[in-house]
Design a protein around this motif. Structure first.
Motif, short mmCIF file in Angstrom:
data_model
loop_
_atom_site.label_atom_id
_atom_site.label_comp_id
_atom_site.label_asym_id
_atom_site.label_seq_id
_atom_site.Cartn_x
_atom_site.Cartn_y
_atom_site.Cartn_z
N LEU A 179 0.84 -1.20 0.00
CA LEU A 179 0.00 0.00 0.00
C LEU A 179 0.87 1.26 0.00
O LEU A 179 0.61 2.21 -0.71
N ARG A 181 4.49 2.44 -1.11
CA ARG A 181 5.63 1.98 -1.90
C ARG A 181 6.93 2.27 -1.15
O ARG A 181 7.05 3.31 -0.52
N GLU A 184 8.69 5.46 -1.59
CA GLU A 184 8.23 6.60 -0.79
C GLU A 184 8.73 6.46 0.65
O GLU A 184 9.24 7.42 1.24
N HIS B 5 -8.50 -2.30 -0.69
CA HIS B 5 -7.18 -2.94 -0.67
C HIS B 5 -7.14 -3.92 0.49
O HIS B 5 -7.52 -3.56 1.61
N LYS B 62 -8.52 -1.88 3.61
CA LYS B 62 -8.33 -0.44 3.55
C LYS B 62 -9.06 0.11 2.34
O LYS B 62 -9.25 -0.60 1.34
N THR B 64 -8.51 2.95 -0.47
CA THR B 64 -7.47 3.84 -0.98
C THR B 64 -8.04 4.67 -2.10
O THR B 64 -8.87 4.20 -2.89
N ARG B 70 0.76 7.89 -8.55
CA ARG B 70 1.41 6.96 -7.63
C ARG B 70 2.83 6.64 -8.09
O ARG B 70 3.14 6.69 -9.28
#
Ligand SMILES: Cc1cc2nc3c(=O)[nH]c(=O)nc-3n(C[C@H](O)[C@H](O)[C@H](O)COP(=O)(O)O)c2cc1C
Ligand code: SF4
Ligand code: SF4
Lengths: 407, 75
Positions: A179, A181, A184, B5, B62, B64, B70
């Protein structure tokens, strides 16, 4: 499986990373390639982009985009050279760390140009020689960023990106949820960049000889050379280097040629798939897409006509099912079930709906794990159902084409 | 639109979410949630999805936001 195979005359096999003395020594490396020129981060990104260099660890993702993502994180990253090579049929990273480790360490410095922390993640057996080399390079003032060695356990999933990141952070080398990465924020909080050691070695070559030189090998869409580990029914199994788009037959020839007529060839390793033993088939993403696969990490296994592709795939699927890192329910439960169901088909324990059940299980596990181990396993199994369709029919009727020497 | 997720390393597979969100999830033979199709959540199902997320005992589910920028993924 770490022999380099010389290119036979006239073939399109092309040595670059593995050209030259290949003794792994620093003085021969400097004599052959000279010192690494200095580059800043944006120059490294530009160079990787102009060269079109993609990851050689399996996924084939453009290097420059990962470098950019890490640079954009705005905090110093930990850059990890991934030499784990958990894939049993692959030997190219070990060959590279043995024969051309200085290229890997050069590339690691380039990728770490904007940071203060670099790690080489490699099997423990390689550490002694690498430690000496890292010290010698540091002593010679070659490496600005200190390099730490971290041991990669001998497990299939230990080389997966988030597993490598976890190991470097001092945790167990098992994959993590994606969730967030790691480019990051990695397990220790800092951004992390994981690159296959071969990717780094190519970067070191590009830094010296330029993106144009790099693009002179391979195809316009898939530039450069790649290391292939060729095994199975070949006379001289080992590591060969060739440009993307090389004919499958040239790779087999460079590994000494087939020792028997071939039934099929596994391309892309245990997470790859079966293709016809067509000597003219180009080994490139473009040419392999119709088979649902890519060159991956360059693993090529030649299957002789006397062998049954279903049995061989069931054996590999069993091995992959044993390698699940017991974390994710669908993978932990699904892969053993998938492997045993395929094994029933392979061993002609026929029952109605058996191939459909294999197909269902493969689709059921796909996309449902923290890492792509279930996806890769399913891909291999589904490719076997397609490639060995006639064998499936024969097995359901209690026969085996390989045994009967047909086809 | 939001996406569901599942953190598979955390999910313990009691299938609660599939009961709360049968439009999107179905329990597999081991009790783990499997998507019926896409994992994106249509606005009408948003409240049910939030409830499923809140009630997941393992904090594995979750929601998202689907965003374009991203960081790149890899295998
Ligand atoms: C189960 C699994 C095992 C993997 N093992 C390795 C490995 O041993 N070495 C490696 O470089 N990449 C491995 N990968 C790919 C990594 O996740 C990652 O994509 C790669 O290291 C990134 O480097 P690259 O972009 O330079 O290829 C594996 C992936 C999966 C799903
Ligand atoms: S998907 Fe399978 S191999 Fe990957 S982390 Fe989960 S249990 Fe381990
Ligand atoms: S409610 Fe949570 S733990 Fe239970 S099955 Fe759903 S995701 Fe898994």
């Amino acid at each position: 499986m770490t022999s380099t195979v010389e290119a036979p005359p006239g073939s399109r096999v092309q040595l670059r990373l593995l050209a030259g003395s290949n003794d792994g020594r620093l003085d021969s490396h400097l004599a052959q390639h000279g010192r690494l020129p200095a580059f800043d981060t944006s120059q490294v990104i530009g160079m990787a982009r102009d060269a079109g260099l993609t990851g050689r660890g399996g996924a084939g993702f453009p290097l420059w985009r990962k470098l950019s993502a890490v640079a954009a994180a705005g905090r110093p990253a930990v850059v990890i050279g991934n030499g784990a090579e958990g894939e049993p049929a692959s030997g190219k990273d070990r060959a590279l760390l043995t024969y051309a480790p200085n290229l890997v360490l050069d590339g690691l410095q380039l990728a770490a140009s904007g940071t203060r922390s670099a790690v080489l993640y490699a099997p423990l057996g390689a550490h002694r020689a690498l430690r000496e080399l890292i010290d010698a390079r540091r002593g010679a003032g070659l490496d600005r960023v200190p390099v730490r060695l971290v041991a990669a356990p001998d497990a299939f999933v230990a080389g997966e990106e988030s597993a490598a990141a976890a190991a470097v952070a001092g945790r167990a080398a098992v994959p993590a949820d994606k969730l967030v990465r790691i480019t990051e924020s990695g397990p220790g909080g800092a951004p992390m960049l994981v690159q296959n050691v071969e990717t780094l070695a190519h970067l070191a070559m590009i830094a010296r000889y330029g993106p144009g030189w790099f693009r002179a090998a391979g195809t316009p869409d898939e530039p450069g050379t790649f290391l292939a580990t060729v095994s199975g029914a070949v006379a001289a199994p080992g590591v060969v280097e060739a440009g993307y788009g090389v004919a499958l037959g040239d790779l087999v020839a460079a590994a000494g040629g087939a020792t028997a007529p071939l039934r099929s060839v596994l391309v892309g390793g245990y997470h790859g798939g079966w293709v016809p033993a067509d000597a003219a088939l180009p080994v490139s993403r473009a040419a392999l897409t119709p088979y649902g696969i890519s060159p991956g990490a360059g693993v090529i296994v030649a299957l002789p006509r006397t062998a049954c592709g279903l049995l061989e795939t069931a054996r590999i699927a069993g091995c992959l099912a044993d390698q699940v890192a017991g974390q994710c329910g669908p993978c932990v439960n699904g892969l053993p079930r998938l492997a045993s169901t395929l094994s029933d088909l392979a061993h002609r324990r026929a029952r109605p709906g058996l191939p459909a059940e294999v197909d269902r299980l493969a689709r059921l596990v796909t996309g449902r794990g923290a890492c792509r181990h279930p996806d890769g396993t399913a891909r291999l199994v589904l490719s076997a159902l397609r490639a060995f369709e006639a064998d499936v029919a024969a097995h359901l009727a209690g026969r085996c084409l390989a045994e009967e020497g047909q086809r | 639109m939001n996406r569901l997720h599942v953190d598979w390393t955390a999910c313990d597979g009691r299938g609660l979410c599939a009961e709360l969100l049968p439009e999107l999830l179905v329990e597999d033979e081991w009790g783990y949630p499997a998507p019926r199709g896409e994992m994106s959540v249509p606005p009408a199902l948003e409240p049910a999805a939030r409830q499923a997320v809140d009630r997941c005992p393992a904090l594995a589910l979750k929601l998202t936001r689907v965003s374009a920028g991203r960081a790149p993924g890899s295998s």
